[in-house]
Write a protein that holds these residues in place. Structure first.
Motif, short mmCIF file in Angstrom:
data_model
loop_
_atom_site.label_atom_id
_atom_site.label_comp_id
_atom_site.label_asym_id
_atom_site.label_seq_id
_atom_site.Cartn_x
_atom_site.Cartn_y
_atom_site.Cartn_z
N GLY A 445 -19.63 7.22 29.59
CA GLY A 445 -18.65 6.46 28.84
C GLY A 445 -17.59 7.29 28.15
O GLY A 445 -16.68 6.75 27.52
N ILE A 446 -17.66 8.61 28.30
CA ILE A 446 -16.68 9.51 27.68
C ILE A 446 -15.64 9.90 28.73
O ILE A 446 -15.99 10.43 29.79
CB ILE A 446 -17.35 10.77 27.11
N ASN A 447 -14.38 9.63 28.47
CA ASN A 447 -13.31 9.92 29.43
C ASN A 447 -13.00 11.41 29.45
O ASN A 447 -12.91 12.07 28.42
CB ASN A 447 -12.05 9.14 29.07
N MET A 448 -12.84 11.93 30.65
CA MET A 448 -12.41 13.31 30.86
C MET A 448 -11.98 13.44 32.32
O MET A 448 -12.30 12.57 33.14
CB MET A 448 -13.54 14.30 30.55
N GLU A 449 -11.25 14.46 32.66
CA GLU A 449 -10.86 14.68 34.05
C GLU A 449 -11.25 16.09 34.45
O GLU A 449 -10.87 17.06 33.79
CB GLU A 449 -9.36 14.49 34.25
N ALA A 450 -12.04 16.21 35.53
CA ALA A 450 -12.53 17.52 35.94
C ALA A 450 -12.79 17.56 37.43
O ALA A 450 -13.31 16.60 38.01
CB ALA A 450 -13.81 17.87 35.18
N GLU A 451 -12.43 18.68 38.05
CA GLU A 451 -12.87 18.97 39.41
C GLU A 451 -14.23 19.66 39.30
O GLU A 451 -14.49 20.37 38.32
CB GLU A 451 -11.88 19.89 40.12
N LEU A 452 -15.08 19.47 40.30
CA LEU A 452 -16.39 20.09 40.30
C LEU A 452 -16.40 21.30 41.23
O LEU A 452 -16.11 21.16 42.42
CB LEU A 452 -17.47 19.09 40.73
N GLY A 453 -16.69 22.46 40.68
CA GLY A 453 -16.79 23.68 41.48
C GLY A 453 -18.24 23.98 41.83
O GLY A 453 -19.16 23.25 41.43
N PRO A 454 -18.49 25.07 42.56
CA PRO A 454 -19.86 25.40 42.97
C PRO A 454 -20.81 25.61 41.79
O PRO A 454 -21.97 25.23 41.85
CB PRO A 454 -19.68 26.71 43.76
N HIS A 455 -20.32 26.22 40.70
CA HIS A 455 -21.17 26.51 39.54
C HIS A 455 -20.54 25.87 38.30
O HIS A 455 -19.42 26.20 37.93
CB HIS A 455 -21.31 28.02 39.32
N MET A 456 -21.27 24.94 37.69
CA MET A 456 -20.77 24.24 36.52
C MET A 456 -21.79 24.37 35.37
O MET A 456 -22.99 24.53 35.61
CB MET A 456 -20.53 22.76 36.81
N LEU A 457 -21.29 24.26 34.16
CA LEU A 457 -22.14 24.22 32.97
C LEU A 457 -21.84 22.91 32.25
O LEU A 457 -20.69 22.63 31.91
CB LEU A 457 -21.86 25.42 32.06
N TYR A 458 -22.89 22.11 32.04
CA TYR A 458 -22.76 20.82 31.38
C TYR A 458 -23.38 20.91 30.00
O TYR A 458 -24.57 21.26 29.86
CB TYR A 458 -23.46 19.76 32.24
N VAL A 459 -22.60 20.62 28.99
CA VAL A 459 -23.09 20.71 27.61
C VAL A 459 -22.75 19.42 26.88
O VAL A 459 -21.60 18.95 26.91
CB VAL A 459 -22.45 21.90 26.86
N THR A 460 -23.74 18.83 26.22
CA THR A 460 -23.49 17.70 25.32
C THR A 460 -23.71 18.20 23.88
O THR A 460 -24.66 18.94 23.61
CB THR A 460 -24.43 16.52 25.60
N ASN A 461 -22.83 17.78 22.99
CA ASN A 461 -22.88 18.30 21.63
C ASN A 461 -22.20 17.33 20.66
O ASN A 461 -21.55 16.36 21.07
CB ASN A 461 -22.17 19.67 21.57
N GLU A 462 -22.34 17.61 19.39
CA GLU A 462 -21.57 16.91 18.38
C GLU A 462 -20.21 17.59 18.25
O GLU A 462 -20.12 18.82 18.28
CB GLU A 462 -22.31 16.95 17.03
N ASP A 463 -19.19 16.81 18.14
CA ASP A 463 -17.82 17.34 18.08
C ASP A 463 -17.56 17.97 16.70
O ASP A 463 -17.14 17.27 15.77
CB ASP A 463 -16.82 16.21 18.38
N LYS A 464 -17.84 19.26 16.59
CA LYS A 464 -17.66 19.98 15.34
C LYS A 464 -16.79 21.21 15.56
O LYS A 464 -16.83 21.82 16.64
CB LYS A 464 -19.01 20.42 14.76
N PRO A 465 -15.98 21.62 14.58
CA PRO A 465 -15.12 22.81 14.72
C PRO A 465 -15.95 24.06 15.00
O PRO A 465 -17.05 24.23 14.48
CB PRO A 465 -14.42 22.90 13.36
N GLY A 466 -15.39 24.92 15.85
CA GLY A 466 -16.01 26.21 16.12
C GLY A 466 -16.88 26.25 17.36
O GLY A 466 -17.22 27.33 17.86
N PHE A 467 -17.25 25.07 17.89
CA PHE A 467 -18.17 25.06 19.04
C PHE A 467 -17.55 25.74 20.27
O PHE A 467 -18.20 26.56 20.93
CB PHE A 467 -18.56 23.63 19.39
#
Length: 528
Positions: A445-467
């Motif tokens: 449900g979160i909008n974003m636009e991304a192409e998928l490459g061979p190696h990806m890193l998926y991170v879910t987090n709280e939207d806080k400064p400095g991350f």
């Protein structure tokens, strides 16, 4: 000029007749697969290569020909084919995934009886004139608990046979739904529960990085004393040294082994162990099964070489020549969406919903759904393809729902895939732009636009400064280069997703550090 096919392993003569009746020239040279140099010299003269397990289709062999178009494996296992190298050369690799299921299932049951009643040793003793009746005290099978590790096509047949023998069947399979388990008459359990309860354990799962040595010393320690272990699936599922020790100690009461890490197994750490029954990879070795897979591979290869039709291909979707130009980028999108969701799914699947919106809703969505299912199932079932994926989903009771609708949003074409598990629903959506490149446009449900490459890193987090700075610093210090960086969030300070393309694999130690960052909920590598 008629296409030419080489049969380099022993195959039923029925296959030769099918090729010829379809207008394909065929050379039957069943010993050629054992001679690497002779095969290398001959391969350039053929459009197709029909094999079983003896022929090794290596990158070197594929480099030696520019004519070869298709490799057909009579059987399910393609460990002897370098599929990435075949794909790079444009060579289709086909198998026959369902031709020997009954035969393999029957062999597992036969091995159980052979071990439980010590039939091979008793036969040898009796024919030597010893009559050692008291030595061969067997175990009764009725009312015992049969544990299935893997409950797909073959496993479900084994379950049916075991139930017919009045056994209680428990099954561990991440893709087995509660509904399918009820239909089969088996109890779905986790692996530790199965190990603790089963009197007989039989393996029916592919060999993947997740299943390699699934039966090791730690797993054996959780089993009941005197358990019978059967492996007619793949060598490498069982730690052979650990099994030898368990047979000698009596922890494992007996084992039936049809497959080995190294084959042909002329020497093995298991040989000579007590209460061990071994066979030389005979799971698919019946006249009926050999006929079935031979007929199937010949029909499939002939259809491709003469008509361009593709079925049971492991490295190419089943799409007609007319559909290909328009459909192919959407097939790629569907498979990427499935793979994205599949790699993030860690509990049993109960359903998959696919929503097709806009122009794509008017296309051949059967092929698109098959591609999506392939992506979802691929992490655990590496031999799955667009033809077998829908069947495997049905076998596991995974409800597949397809929805078509006209364009409703900003995108002319839109596919959303939702995975339903015991705990939650997770969705991912994508589109194909005019450049024919698939894009991810929404995750959970979160909008974003991304192409998928061979190696990806998926991170879910709280939207806080400095991350972002902390994440970039950790990757930089580990020498992991960032190719693209994509962010999305529900609202400022709330749930956020970070999808990063990197130039190589992220080491486990670095993943652990990322997971430990403040506000990070999940960090997982994805491979496409």
């Amino acid at each position: 000029m008629a296409p030419r096919v080489l049969i380099s392993d022993k195959l039923s003569e029925a296959a030769v007749e099918i090729f010829r009746s379809r207008g394909v020239e065929v050379d039957y040279r069943p010993d050629l697969g054992k001679d690497k140099d002779a095969l290398l010299a001959a391969i350039g003269d053929y459009d197709g290569l029909a094999i079983r397990s003896a022929t090794k289709v290596t990158a070197k062999l594929l480099e030696a020909t520019d004519r070869l178009k298709v490799v057909g494996r009579a059987g399910i296992g393609v460990d002897n084919v370098d599929i990435p190298a075949a794909s790079a050369k444009g060579v289709i690799v086909m198998n026959t995934p369902f031709g020997n299921s009954i035969t393999t299932a029957e062999h597992a049951i036969a091995m159980m009886f052979a071990v439980a009643r010590q039939i091979p040793a008793a036969d040898t003793s009796t024919q030597a004139g010893k009559w050692e009746k008291s030595r061969f005290m067997g175990a009764e099978i009725t009312s015992k608990t049969f544990g299935l590790i893997g409950c797909g096509n073959i496993g479900s047949i084994v379950a049916d046979r075991a139930i017919g023998l009045k056994m209680r069947v428990v099954a561990f399979d991440p893709f087995l739904s509660d509904e399918r388990a009820i239909d089969l008459g088996v109890e779905k359990v986790d692996l530790d529960t199965l190990l603790a309860r089963a009197d007989v354990i039989s393996l029916h799962t592919p060999l993947t990085e997740k299943t390699r040595n699934i039966i090791d010393a730690a797993a054996i320690a959780k089993m009941r004393k005197g358990v019978i272990l059967i492996n007619c699936a793949r060598g490498g599922l069982v730690d052979e040294a650990a099994l030898r020790a368990a047979l000698e100690s009596g922890k494992v009461g007996g084992a039936g082994v049809d497959v080995f890490v190294d084959e042909p197994a002329t020497e093995n750490v298991l040989f000579g162990a007590p209460n061990l029954v071994c066979t030389p990879h005979l799971g698919a070795s019946t006249t009926e099964a050999q006929e079935n897979v031979a007929l199937q591979v010949a029909e499939q290869m002939s259809d491709y070489l003469m008509k361009g039709a593709v079925s049971n291909a492991l490295n190419m979707p089943s799409i007609t020549a007319e559909e290909a130009p328009r459909l192919t980028p959407f097939v790629k999108l569907a498979e990427l969406l499935g793979s994205f969701a599949g790699q993030l799914t860690e509990t049993s699947l109960s359903g998959i919903r696919l929503e097709y919106e806009g122009d794509v809703a008017e296309m051949n969505i059967k092929a698109l759904t098959a591609a999506a299912l392939t992506g979802v199932l691929q992490p655990l079932l590496q031999t799955v393809n667009m033809v077998s994926a829908p069947v495997m989903a049905r076998e596991r009771g995974i409800l597949v729902e397809e929805v078509r609708r006209a364009q409703a949003g900003a995108y002319e074409n839109y596919i959303r895939l939702t995975v339903k598990t015991e705990r939650q629903e997770r969705s991912v959506a994508g589109t194909v732009f005019s450049d024919s490149k698939p894009r991810i446009i929404q995750v959970k449900g979160i909008n974003m636009e991304a192409e998928l490459g061979p190696h990806m890193l998926y991170v879910t987090n709280e939207d806080k400064p400095g991350f972002i700075g902390q994440l970039g610093t950790l990757l930089g210090e580990a020498g992991v280069n960032i190719a693209t960086f994509n962010l999305g969030r529900t609202a400022p300070g709330e749930d956020a997703i970070c999808l990063v393309e990197v130039d190589g694999e992220v080491p486990e130690a670095v993943l652990a550090k990322i997971s430990a960052l403040p506000h990070v909920k999940q960090a997982k590598p994805l491979e496409f």
